[in-house]
Scaffold this motif. Structure first.
Motif, PDB file in Angstrom:
ATOM      1  N   ASN A 398       0.807  -1.220   0.000  1.00 20.35           N
ATOM      2  CA  ASN A 398       0.000   0.000   0.000  1.00 20.35           C
ATOM      3  C   ASN A 398       0.839   1.268   0.000  1.00 20.35           C
ATOM      4  O   ASN A 398       0.300   2.375  -0.122  1.00 20.35           O
ATOM      5  N   GLY A 399       2.173   1.136   0.157  1.00 19.66           N
ATOM      6  CA  GLY A 399       3.040   2.300   0.120  1.00 19.66           C
ATOM      7  C   GLY A 399       3.063   3.097   1.400  1.00 19.66           C
ATOM      8  O   GLY A 399       3.715   4.144   1.461  1.00 19.66           O
ATOM      9  N   ASP A 400       2.371   2.667   2.395  1.00 22.68           N
ATOM     10  CA  ASP A 400       2.356   3.384   3.675  1.00 22.68           C
ATOM     11  C   ASP A 400       2.837   2.501   4.815  1.00 22.68           C
ATOM     12  O   ASP A 400       2.511   2.729   5.980  1.00 22.68           O
ATOM     13  N   GLY A 401       3.616   1.473   4.468  1.00 25.65           N
ATOM     14  CA  GLY A 401       4.101   0.560   5.496  1.00 25.65           C
ATOM     15  C   GLY A 401       3.165  -0.589   5.781  1.00 25.65           C
ATOM     16  O   GLY A 401       3.405  -1.366   6.711  1.00 25.65           O
ATOM     17  N   THR A 430       3.713  -4.035   7.934  1.00 27.37           N
ATOM     18  CA  THR A 430       4.911  -4.820   7.630  1.00 27.37           C
ATOM     19  C   THR A 430       6.121  -4.393   8.439  1.00 27.37           C
ATOM     20  O   THR A 430       7.134  -5.091   8.456  1.00 27.37           O
ATOM     21  N   GLU A 431       6.060  -3.234   9.094  1.00 32.31           N
ATOM     22  CA  GLU A 431       7.197  -2.783   9.889  1.00 32.31           C
ATOM     23  C   GLU A 431       7.239  -3.490  11.235  1.00 32.31           C
ATOM     24  O   GLU A 431       8.287  -3.974  11.654  1.00 32.31           O
ATOM     25  N   ASN A 432       6.105  -3.536  11.944  1.00 31.36           N
ATOM     26  CA  ASN A 432       6.106  -4.197  13.247  1.00 31.36           C
ATOM     27  C   ASN A 432       5.379  -5.529  13.248  1.00 31.36           C
ATOM     28  O   ASN A 432       5.166  -6.138  14.298  1.00 31.36           O
ATOM     29  N   ASP A 466       0.010  -9.316  17.360  1.00 35.37           N
ATOM     30  CA  ASP A 466       1.365  -9.548  16.888  1.00 35.37           C
ATOM     31  C   ASP A 466       1.412 -10.856  16.097  1.00 35.37           C
ATOM     32  O   ASP A 466       1.102 -11.930  16.631  1.00 35.37           O
ATOM     33  N   LEU A 467       1.787 -10.776  14.834  1.00 38.94           N
ATOM     34  CA  LEU A 467       1.818 -11.959  13.991  1.00 38.94           C
ATOM     35  C   LEU A 467       2.988 -12.878  14.303  1.00 38.94           C
ATOM     36  O   LEU A 467       3.013 -14.037  13.858  1.00 38.94           O
ATOM     37  N   SER A 468       3.955 -12.403  15.063  1.00 30.90           N
ATOM     38  CA  SER A 468       5.099 -13.254  15.400  1.00 30.90           C
ATOM     39  C   SER A 468       4.756 -14.267  16.488  1.00 30.90           C
ATOM     40  O   SER A 468       5.515 -15.193  16.741  1.00 30.90           O
TER      41      SER A 468
END
Length: 502
Positions: A398-401, A430-432, A466-468
């Protein structure tokens, strides 16, 4: 021989029995008119016609039964039409019929109402000697017959569940949890709906507002005695307020438990209708003022006990019949000079009140309060979730992270057709590596079951997770199909986790 007697306080008033019954009939028909207006607005003209048919069946049955009884008993020197009219005019069978209709649901079959009307007129009144000699309230006898014998005699006429049924069957007449209190009150429409009566129920028992207004008018005009409805409704309020305090019933909005909870008891079912139109029956209730107060208090205690302990919505009905049986005993206990018996009556009232309060609190202590259903969670690591197949059809930066993933996952409908997939749009930071949102875009699971995953409360649980780590959310519904759909949603999230390397 010396005779000792006391002069009776003979009172004269303009109201005759015929005038009293006429005004009572008018009041009952006003209540019936309100019911017709509700069913016309909510369900259409067919329901109005059905209600009118029920009323006609009951009234005609009552009149035919009384005419037949007069014929076979051959009362009077000569049986003719004039005598029939005189007999009917002094028996008031239509009053019983109207009250009985107003106590029944619109879904009852006409034949069940006809049979019940016949039995209550014959066995509840005529065999006792007719009007003025019956022990039990005839209409209450008829409703008890319906409740015990014809509960299954219903038609395909459908309405939503009544508040009394909802509270009794789903909430056990007692809720303590604040979330459940809100859920229950939302289910029954709130106190405003209960007060106005704009909901389905017995044909004449819903509008507490209208019945109370008519009750005040009838009391002012000396058609009914104000003591009975006042003591009855007031006692139910006090007893149920005591239950609320004793069991710790929580607040509803700004209203504490000892206010809203007794109001629910007073405003639901046939309590207000019974207080105004049935308990006040001069034939089956005590004649003295002191006796009326004890009679009303006893009925209130029995009503509350039946509701909370037996979990029956008809507590008012059976309390009327039970107190009808006790009326002769109350009369004998208070026979004599009323002024001299005031102290005795006060002791009796106080004793009944203390025993009644103790009995109600003891019964309330044994009532199992309705508890929230246990929370059940669905996780990405569950074996049942892993059985579902899933795939990522597309991913867009999306270009906004954030990245939007289009994911297909099997669900309930896949049990029948493995090629059918639910489609989800999952946005991820996608950052966190956290979930921004989860949105089903195509649901192939069963309508009204699988689409429960569209509930905002269910979907909001994914936001920020949190996906992790293992993703776990509360199941959205106890329905089997909905559980499959919930697993389908979580399986789609797991596919995104796998794409991100988790």
């Amino acid at each position: 021989m010396k005779y000792i007697f006391n002069v009776s306080p003979n009172l004269r008033q303009k109201q005759s029995t015929q005038k009293i019954m006429l005004e009572l009939t008018i009041a009952l028909l006003i209540v019936f008119g309100f019911s017709l207006a509700y069913y016309f607005q909510a369900y259409g003209m067919d329901y109005v016609i059905r209600a009118l048919v029920l009323m006609a069946c009951s009234v005609l049955t009552a009149l035919v039964t009384e005419v037949a009884f007069a014929f076979f008993m051959k009362k009077g020197a000569k049986f003719d039409l004039k005598y029939v009219g005189k007999f009917l005019n002094s028996s008031f069978g239509w009053i019983t019929a109207i009250i009985l209709v107003l106590m029944t649901p619109i879904s009852i079959r006409p034949f069940a109402l006809i049979v019940s009307t016949f039995l209550c007129i014959l066995f509840g009144k005529l065999l006792f000697g007719g009007f003025g000699n019956n022990i039990f309230n005839p209409a209450a006898v008829g409703r008890a017959i319906i409740f015990a014998t014809f509960m299954g005699a219903t038609t395909d006429v459908v309405t939503t569940a009544t508040p009394t049924t909802t509270i009794a069957t789903e909430f056990n007449w007692l809720v303590l949890d604040s979330d459940l209190i809100t859920e229950m009150m939302d289910a029954i429409g709130g106190l405003g709906t209960l007060f106005t009566g704009w909901y389905p129920g017995a044909l004449g028992e819903t509008s507490a507002l209208l019945i109370l207004i008519l009750g005040v008018i009838l009391a002012i005009r000396k058609v009914i005695d104000w003591r009975i409805p006042t003591i009855y409704l007031g006692s139910i309020f006090v007893l149920t307020a005591a239950i609320a305090l004793f069991r710790g019933v929580g607040s509803y909005g700004n209203l504490p438990g000892f206010i809203w909870y007794p109001l629910v008891h007073v405003l639901t079912g046939g309590v207000v209708f019974g207080a105004v139109f049935m308990l006040t029956d001069p034939v089956t209730s005590p004649t003295s003022a002191q006796g009326k107060t004890i009679f009303a208090l006893g009925a209130a205690i029995i009503t509350v006990l039946i509701r909370i302990k037996a979990n029956l919505p008809e507590g008012c009905l059976y309390s009327i019949l039970m107190m009808n049986m006790l009326t002769p005993m109350i009369e004998r206990a208070l026979d004599g000079k009323q002024l001299a018996l005031r102290k005795k009556a006060a002791f009796m009232f106080g004793g009944v009140a203390i025993v009644g309060l103790g009995s109600v609190l003891l019964a309330a202590s044994a009532v199992q309060a309705k508890e929230p259903d246990p929370k059940v969670f669905v996780a990405t690591s569950d074996a049942e979730t892993q059985k579902f197949d899933a795939r990522i059809d597309a991913s867009v930066d999306n270009g906004d992270g954030t990245t939007t993933f289009t994911v297909a996952a099997q669900g309930y409908h896949s049990l029948e057709d493995a090629s059918q997939y639910n489609i989800f749009e999952i946005i991820v930071n996608t950052e966190n590596k956290t979930i921004v949102s989860v949105k089903p875009t195509t649901i192939v699971d069963t309508e009204y079951v699988g689409d429960k995953i569209l509930d905002e409360g269910f979907l909001a649980q994914f936001n920020g997770l949190d996906l992790s780590a293992d993703v776990s959310v509360e199941r959205n519904d106890a329905v089997t199909g909905a559980t499959y759909s919930a697993r389908s949603t979580v399986r789609a999230v797991q596919e995104v986790r796998s794409a991100l390397g988790y």
